[in-house]
Design an enzyme around this catalytic site. Structure first.
Site, PDB file in Angstrom:
ATOM      1  N   ASP A 275      48.495  15.921  92.739  1.00 55.89           N
ATOM      2  CA  ASP A 275      48.626  16.815  91.333  1.00 55.89           C
ATOM      3  C   ASP A 275      49.022  18.225  91.848  1.00 55.89           C
ATOM      4  O   ASP A 275      48.356  19.065  91.054  1.00 55.89           O
ATOM      5  CB  ASP A 275      47.255  16.725  90.878  1.00 55.89           C
ATOM      6  CG  ASP A 275      47.373  17.025  89.141  1.00 55.89           C
ATOM      7  OD1 ASP A 275      48.517  16.907  88.610  1.00 55.89           O
ATOM      8  OD2 ASP A 275      46.481  17.463  88.552  1.00 55.89           O
TER       9      ASP A 275
ATOM     10  N   LYS B 296      32.656  17.815  82.905  1.00 56.21           N
ATOM     11  CA  LYS B 296      32.135  17.647  81.650  1.00 56.21           C
ATOM     12  C   LYS B 296      31.265  16.353  81.451  1.00 56.21           C
ATOM     13  O   LYS B 296      29.976  16.385  81.197  1.00 56.21           O
ATOM     14  CB  LYS B 296      33.160  17.555  80.690  1.00 56.21           C
ATOM     15  CG  LYS B 296      33.975  18.916  80.535  1.00 56.21           C
ATOM     16  CD  LYS B 296      34.996  18.700  79.041  1.00 56.21           C
ATOM     17  CE  LYS B 296      35.522  20.013  79.008  1.00 56.21           C
ATOM     18  NZ  LYS B 296      36.847  19.675  77.880  1.00 56.21           N
TER      19      LYS B 296
END
Length: 263
Positions: free
Chosen positions: A110, A18
């Site tokens: 992650d 983004k």
């Protein structure tokens, strides 16, 4: 779409941040990390485009979506015990490759069901290397821990030191979700890891397992798998096994399950 060598359209996945600039650490890091790995259980980076306002990455398209979707979300589907063991064993194989089988090992940082993608054959492919680290002697500590806290190693949260055993802890949570079909990040499930520990100590793990696989033929292997999960989630980092050992455990369990045709 992307044209392949045979000029036939090939589906791809495009990752477009983004907010990003060319100096953005996570974007650049993902390109560097993914350019160093090639393994069937790691999603393949096909290319990237930098000559646009918002650079983007192009990956192979993995048809079934994420393990999170299949266990809990919009693509939820039935999974028998052998299928779950296959997903676990092949995911472990991809992580063991990152930790032990390349010249400059990589810590993912992650690991969670949302970052494990599955193809039509339910082959897992580890994805999202934006916060991963090449293992080096310096810069081993993070001032800010990034990642879904439901899956992050508490020792990493406390110290900021990302190690192979941090990925092991996160993978233990993934295994727990695979056998319970409960999401660690869903507040409705309370403290999933704490509930598992209580069930393990009180020898009631089977009551905690997804009824779809908690059947007589699977009981012995489920107990073995719960022991692996317990070791992965140990707060004493030294007691956690290496990923290459976990891969061996899971591969052996899968062979037994296939030989006995458990469901």
């Amino acid at each position: 779409v992307l044209l392949g060598d045979d000029s036939q359209p090939q589906p791809v996945a495009v990752k477009r941040p983004k907010k990003v600039n060319l100096a953005d650490h996570q974007f650049a890091n993902e390109v560097i990390i993914q350019s160093r790995v090639l393994h069937k259980n790691i999603v393949k980076l096909i290319g990237c485009c930098l000559e646009v306002d918002v650079p983007f990455l192009v990956y192979e398209f993995v048809t079934k979506g994420s393990l999170d979707d299949i266990l809990h979300g919009r693509n939820k589907m039935s999974l028998n015990f052998i299928q779950r063991l296959q997903i676990a064993a092949q995911s472990a194989k991809g992580l063991a490759y990152l930790h032990s089988e390349i010249a400059e090992p990589i810590q993912h940082g992650d690991i969670k069901p949302g970052n494990i993608l599955l193809n039509d054959d339910l082959m897992p492919k580890i994805s999202d290397f934006g916060i991963s680290k090449l293992i080096t002697k310096d810069n081993r500590y993070a001032t800010t821990v990034i990642g879904d806290v439901s899956y992050v190693d508490p020792v990493y949260l406390q110290t900021g030191k990302l190690t192979n055993k941090s990925d092991v802890y996160s993978f233990g949570v993934v295994l727990l979700e695979l056998i319970t079909r409960k999401s660690a990040s869903d507040p409705g499930n309370g403290n999933l890891i704490g509930k598992f520990h209580d069930a393990y100590v009180n020898k009631r793990v089977i009551e905690f397992v997804d009824p779809e696989i908690a059947v007589e033929g699977n009981i012995q292997l489920l107990h073995r798998l719960s022991e692996v999960i317990k070791q992965c989630l140990d707060l004493d980092v030294d007691q956690r096994p290496e990923m290459i050992v976990i891969e061996d455990y899971l591969r052996d369990m899968l062979k037994v399950a296939q030989a006995t045709k458990t469901v």
